[in-house]
Design a protein around this motif. Structure first.
Motif, PDB file in Angstrom:
ATOM      1  N   ILE A  32       0.753  -0.765   0.093  1.00 37.03           N
ATOM      2  CA  ILE A  32      -0.496  -0.212   0.636  1.00 37.03           C
ATOM      3  C   ILE A  32       0.877   1.417   0.015  1.00 37.03           C
ATOM      4  O   ILE A  32       0.575   1.830  -0.565  1.00 37.03           O
ATOM      5  N   ALA A  33       2.010   1.013   0.473  1.00 38.09           N
ATOM      6  CA  ALA A  33       3.034   2.195   0.695  1.00 38.09           C
ATOM      7  C   ALA A  33       3.661   2.800  -0.086  1.00 38.09           C
ATOM      8  O   ALA A  33       3.502   4.148  -0.323  1.00 38.09           O
ATOM      9  N   THR A  34       3.824   1.615  -1.240  1.00 37.14           N
ATOM     10  CA  THR A  34       4.108   2.185  -2.603  1.00 37.14           C
ATOM     11  C   THR A  34       3.070   2.006  -3.933  1.00 37.14           C
ATOM     12  O   THR A  34       3.756   2.501  -5.014  1.00 37.14           O
ATOM     13  N   ILE A  35       1.615   2.755  -3.807  1.00 40.43           N
ATOM     14  CA  ILE A  35       1.370   2.763  -4.220  1.00 40.43           C
ATOM     15  C   ILE A  35       1.155   4.568  -4.749  1.00 40.43           C
ATOM     16  O   ILE A  35       1.736   5.655  -3.691  1.00 40.43           O
ATOM     17  N   ASN A  36       1.899   4.692  -5.871  1.00 38.61           N
ATOM     18  CA  ASN A  36       1.769   6.366  -5.968  1.00 38.61           C
ATOM     19  C   ASN A  36       0.715   6.961  -7.271  1.00 38.61           C
ATOM     20  O   ASN A  36       1.141   8.349  -7.349  1.00 38.61           O
ATOM     21  N   ASP A  37      -0.407   6.278  -7.303  1.00 41.21           N
ATOM     22  CA  ASP A  37      -1.257   6.908  -8.480  1.00 41.21           C
ATOM     23  C   ASP A  37      -2.340   6.585  -7.338  1.00 41.21           C
ATOM     24  O   ASP A  37      -2.825   5.475  -6.878  1.00 41.21           O
ATOM     25  N   MET A  38      -3.361   7.673  -7.768  1.00 40.02           N
ATOM     26  CA  MET A  38      -4.640   7.497  -7.982  1.00 40.02           C
ATOM     27  C   MET A  38      -6.241   6.232  -8.314  1.00 40.02           C
ATOM     28  O   MET A  38      -6.376   5.587  -7.496  1.00 40.02           O
ATOM     29  N   GLU A  39      -5.256   6.461  -9.488  1.00 44.06           N
ATOM     30  CA  GLU A  39      -5.880   4.820 -10.341  1.00 44.06           C
ATOM     31  C   GLU A  39      -5.322   3.651  -9.986  1.00 44.06           C
ATOM     32  O   GLU A  39      -6.568   2.976  -9.119  1.00 44.06           O
TER      33      GLU A  39
END
Length: 75
Positions: A32-39
Motif C-alpha cells: 500500500i505504501a508503494t502506491i503512487n497514483d490514485m488510479e
C-alpha cells in the motif's frame, strides 16, 4: 535458458490482488505504501470492497489516499 536474472515487477505493475492478498500484514502495508497514483489506489479499494472488506486494510488505503492528495496539493 537465459543468463539474465528475472527482474522483480515494478510496483505499479502489481494487481490489486497481488497487493492485498499477501501472506502477512507487513507485506500488505508495504504494498500500500508503494502506491503512487490514485488510479491504482482506487482499484485496490474496489478490490478490497468486493472481496475481503477488511476494515483495517480499508483504513490503510484511506490513509494512503490522504497522503497522495497532500502530495498533489504540495507539489
Amino acid at each position: 535458458m537465459s543468463d539474465t536474472p528475472k527482474q522483480p515487477p515494478n510496483s505499479s505493475e502489481l494487481s490489486p490482488a497481488q497487493r492485498l492478498e499477501a501472506p502477512n500484514t507487513r507485506l500488505i502495508d508495504a504494498s500500500i505504501a508503494t502506491i503512487n497514483d490514485m488510479e491504482t489506489l482506487r482499484a485496490c479499494i474496489a478490490y478490497e470492497n468486493q472481496h475481503q472488506q477488511r476494515v483495517p486494510i480499508l483504513r490503510l488505503l484511506e490513509r494512503r489516499a490522504n497522503e497522495l492528495r497532500l502530495q498533489e496539493d504540495n507539489g
